[in-house]
Design a protein around this motif. Structure first.
Motif, mmCIF file in Angstrom:
data_model
loop_
_atom_site.group_PDB
_atom_site.id
_atom_site.type_symbol
_atom_site.label_atom_id
_atom_site.label_comp_id
_atom_site.label_asym_id
_atom_site.label_seq_id
_atom_site.Cartn_x
_atom_site.Cartn_y
_atom_site.Cartn_z
ATOM 1 N N PRO A 151 -4.319 0.629 -3.127
ATOM 2 C CA PRO A 151 -5.029 -0.635 -2.960
ATOM 3 C C PRO A 151 -4.044 -1.798 -2.934
ATOM 4 O O PRO A 151 -2.923 -1.684 -3.433
ATOM 5 C CB PRO A 151 -5.945 -0.699 -4.189
ATOM 6 C CG PRO A 151 -5.322 0.207 -5.192
ATOM 7 C CD PRO A 151 -4.625 1.278 -4.408
ATOM 8 N N ALA A 152 -4.456 -2.885 -2.331
ATOM 9 C CA ALA A 152 -3.600 -4.075 -2.254
ATOM 10 C C ALA A 152 -4.442 -5.307 -2.566
ATOM 11 O O ALA A 152 -4.486 -6.260 -1.813
ATOM 12 C CB ALA A 152 -2.962 -4.177 -0.871
ATOM 13 N N ASP A 153 -5.146 -5.243 -3.701
ATOM 14 C CA ASP A 153 -6.114 -6.295 -4.027
ATOM 15 C C ASP A 153 -5.920 -6.853 -5.427
ATOM 16 O O ASP A 153 -6.800 -7.507 -5.978
ATOM 17 C CB ASP A 153 -7.529 -5.731 -3.885
ATOM 18 C CG ASP A 153 -7.762 -4.478 -4.725
ATOM 19 O OD1 ASP A 153 -6.866 -4.103 -5.522
ATOM 20 O OD2 ASP A 153 -8.842 -3.872 -4.586
ATOM 21 N N GLY A 154 -4.748 -6.584 -6.036
ATOM 22 C CA GLY A 154 -4.504 -7.083 -7.376
ATOM 23 C C GLY A 154 -5.118 -6.251 -8.481
ATOM 24 O O GLY A 154 -5.031 -6.624 -9.656
ATOM 25 N N SER A 155 -5.717 -5.114 -8.128
ATOM 26 C CA SER A 155 -6.325 -4.255 -9.144
ATOM 27 C C SER A 155 -5.249 -3.444 -9.867
ATOM 28 O O SER A 155 -4.097 -3.374 -9.447
ATOM 29 C CB SER A 155 -7.335 -3.309 -8.491
ATOM 30 O OG SER A 155 -6.676 -2.466 -7.553
ATOM 31 N N THR A 185 -7.512 4.787 -10.094
ATOM 32 C CA THR A 185 -7.989 3.435 -10.384
ATOM 33 C C THR A 185 -8.476 3.306 -11.817
ATOM 34 O O THR A 185 -8.856 2.227 -12.252
ATOM 35 C CB THR A 185 -9.122 3.050 -9.421
ATOM 36 O OG1 THR A 185 -10.156 4.040 -9.510
ATOM 37 C CG2 THR A 185 -8.612 2.987 -7.981
ATOM 38 N N PRO A 235 0.058 -7.481 -2.906
ATOM 39 C CA PRO A 235 -0.721 -8.255 -1.942
ATOM 40 C C PRO A 235 -0.996 -7.465 -0.667
ATOM 41 O O PRO A 235 -0.308 -6.504 -0.389
ATOM 42 C CB PRO A 235 0.177 -9.453 -1.667
ATOM 43 C CG PRO A 235 1.555 -8.966 -1.979
ATOM 44 C CD PRO A 235 1.407 -7.968 -3.082
ATOM 45 N N THR A 241 0.159 -3.290 -11.209
ATOM 46 C CA THR A 241 -0.787 -4.162 -10.524
ATOM 47 C C THR A 241 -0.560 -3.992 -9.021
ATOM 48 O O THR A 241 0.579 -4.071 -8.546
ATOM 49 C CB THR A 241 -0.556 -5.636 -10.913
ATOM 50 O OG1 THR A 241 -0.766 -5.762 -12.320
ATOM 51 C CG2 THR A 241 -1.511 -6.550 -10.168
ATOM 52 N N SER A 242 -1.628 -3.684 -8.297
ATOM 53 C CA SER A 242 -1.477 -3.470 -6.860
ATOM 54 C C SER A 242 -1.048 -4.760 -6.188
ATOM 55 O O SER A 242 -1.449 -5.854 -6.584
ATOM 56 C CB SER A 242 -2.767 -2.932 -6.243
ATOM 57 O OG SER A 242 -3.809 -3.868 -6.356
ATOM 58 N N PRO A 298 0.787 -1.226 0.000
ATOM 59 C CA PRO A 298 0.000 0.000 0.000
ATOM 60 C C PRO A 298 0.824 1.284 0.000
ATOM 61 O O PRO A 298 0.290 2.368 -0.214
ATOM 62 C CB PRO A 298 -0.831 -0.105 1.273
ATOM 63 C CG PRO A 298 -0.066 -1.036 2.144
ATOM 64 C CD PRO A 298 0.635 -1.994 1.230
ATOM 65 N N ASN A 314 -1.574 4.504 1.022
ATOM 66 C CA ASN A 314 -2.985 4.114 0.912
ATOM 67 C C ASN A 314 -3.346 3.598 -0.474
ATOM 68 O O ASN A 314 -4.463 3.795 -0.946
ATOM 69 C CB ASN A 314 -3.907 5.282 1.306
ATOM 70 C CG ASN A 314 -3.621 5.766 2.708
ATOM 71 O OD1 ASN A 314 -3.487 4.963 3.627
ATOM 72 N ND2 ASN A 314 -3.518 7.071 2.874
#
Length: 82
Positions: A53-57, A28, A82, A79-80, A8, A51
């Motif tokens: 994202p850490a969701d693979g988006s 995003t 893990p 790619t964000s 993040p 901050n």
């Protein structure tokens, strides 16, 4: 996206192009700035964004460079992590 971010918090560096200023838009969506928008003078070459994202988006990063009164940008995708 491209390279996978480490989490993040991520530091972004760029080359000093003897510009008048820089802006970094982080979003995003392509061209978006919903995650962050930072403005720098011409001496800046690095910043840390928190901050993320850490969701693979996919995270889109645009670096705007100002020469005189003209702004140019390059967009990078990540790619964000893990």
């Amino acid at each position: 996206g491209g390279a996978v971010l480490s989490g993040p918090s991520q530091t972004f560096d760029w080359v000093d192009e003897n510009a008048n200023g820089y802006q970094l838009w982080v979003g995003t969506t392509s061209g978006g700035k919903d995650l962050d928008q930072l403005v720098f003078d011409g001496a800046a070459t690095s910043t840390t964004i928190n901050n993320l994202p850490a969701d693979g988006s996919t995270v889109y990063v645009r670096l705007y460079t100002q020469f005189l009164n003209n702004w140019f940008f390059r967009e990078y995708t990540y790619t964000s992590g893990p």
